[in-house]
Design a protein around this motif. Structure first.
Motif, PDB file in Angstrom:
ATOM      1  N   THR A 155       0.853  -1.187   0.000  1.00 21.79           N
ATOM      2  CA  THR A 155       0.000   0.000   0.000  1.00 21.79           C
ATOM      3  C   THR A 155       0.883   1.228   0.000  1.00 21.79           C
ATOM      4  OG1 THR A 155      -1.799   1.142   1.172  1.00 21.79           O
ATOM      5  CG2 THR A 155      -0.111   0.088   2.519  1.00 21.79           C
ATOM      6  N   GLN A 162      -7.110   3.577   3.317  1.00 16.55           N
ATOM      7  CA  GLN A 162      -6.517   3.105   2.065  1.00 16.55           C
ATOM      8  C   GLN A 162      -5.800   1.775   2.283  1.00 16.55           C
ATOM      9  OE1 GLN A 162      -6.932   4.582  -0.992  1.00 16.55           O
ATOM     10  NE2 GLN A 162      -6.084   2.640  -1.689  1.00 16.55           N
ATOM     11  N   THR A 163      -5.094   1.649   3.403  1.00 11.46           N
ATOM     12  CA  THR A 163      -4.398   0.395   3.699  1.00 11.46           C
ATOM     13  C   THR A 163      -5.386  -0.768   3.786  1.00 11.46           C
ATOM     14  OG1 THR A 163      -2.617   1.549   4.870  1.00 11.46           O
ATOM     15  CG2 THR A 163      -2.915  -0.787   5.370  1.00 11.46           C
ATOM     16  N   ASP A 166      -6.539  -1.723   0.283  1.00 13.08           N
ATOM     17  CA  ASP A 166      -5.489  -2.384  -0.485  1.00 13.08           C
ATOM     18  C   ASP A 166      -5.282  -3.830  -0.027  1.00 13.08           C
ATOM     19  OD1 ASP A 166      -5.075  -0.116  -1.997  1.00 13.08           O
ATOM     20  OD2 ASP A 166      -3.430   0.629  -0.744  1.00 13.08           O
ATOM     21  N   ARG A 169      -8.053  -6.145  -1.044  1.00 22.55           N
ATOM     22  CA  ARG A 169      -7.989  -6.468  -2.460  1.00 22.55           C
ATOM     23  C   ARG A 169      -6.911  -7.519  -2.755  1.00 22.55           C
ATOM     24  NH1 ARG A 169      -6.782  -1.819  -4.024  1.00 22.55           N
ATOM     25  NH2 ARG A 169      -4.618  -2.169  -4.647  1.00 22.55           N
TER      26      ARG A 169
END
Length: 220
Positions: A155, A162-163, A166, A169
């Motif tokens: 990430t 956001q981490t 990521d 995913r």
């Protein structure tokens, strides 16, 4: 030597962490979803070890929301003071206990959204509870995970939101609950904030064999 691509890093991280930590006991002592919820709330800006030292005395006062809502906030605060942020945490424990009784018949809800509405319960706390108490796939991001995900190139680390996106995913959903604990354990044992700068621990060296300078990580 070229650095492994992201897919190779993900595969290596999964295999290494599974070998190191085949079992992942929950670090916070608890006996049911309610005591886990309170223990996770107490762990904010406090070590799990300290929480585990404090909670026996707290459970002696009350270990369920029906009893806890009757305990004066000052008594809760006196017990949990070693965990830090005692005024805020004690009020949150009292308030959420009352809400659990009045709104959920004393049961801890299984939905992230409902948990996040409780006083003192943020996204990470809710994620830990649904993952560890109910087995619902979640990927709670703490400071260890946020730091290691950046060091391993998973990430850009702009923020924990956001981490989380990521990592969700990159890793299979069925691995999330165990993996989040495995990364925490690895971060505490091998890839600490001061003991590794992105060039020292085995996984950092494997992921980035040519990294010569410390990896600066953005704080959560």
């Amino acid at each position: 030597m070229t650095s492994p691509n992201k897919a190779a890093r993900v595969a290596k991280i999964l295999s290494e962490l599974e070998a190191l930590y085949p079992t992942t006991p929950v670090p916070l002592d608890h006996k049911d979803p309610y005591t886990l919820l309170v223990a996770v709330l107490l762990s904010a800006q406090c070590t799990d070890e300290r929480v585990n030292q404090v909670t026996p005395a707290l459970w002696a006062l009350a270990d369920n929301p029906f009893d806890m809502m009757q305990v004066p906030v000052e008594d809760i605060k006196a017990v949990i003071r070693p965990c830090g942020l005692a005024p805020r945490k004690s009020q949150a424990i009292s308030d959420l206990s009352r809400i659990l009784v009045e709104k959920y018949q004393g049961e801890v809800p299984r939905e992230m959204e409902q948990l996040e509405e409780l006083p003192g319960v943020g996204h990470k706390t809710a994620g830990v509870v649904v993952a560890q108490a109910f087995g619902v796939p979640a990927f709670p991001i703490d400071t260890h995970i946020h730091r290691l995900a950046q060091r391993w190139g998973l990430t850009n680390g702009k923020n924990v939101v956001q981490t989380e996106k990521d990592l969700k995913r990159l890793f299979p959903k069925e691995k999330w609950n165990k993996l989040h604990l495995q990364i925490i354990f690895y971060g505490r044992e091998y890839c600490t904030a001061r003991g590794c700068d992105g060039t020292q621990c085995p996984l950092c060296r494997w992921c980035y064999p040519n990294r010569k300078r410390p990896k600066k990580t953005l704080k959560a």
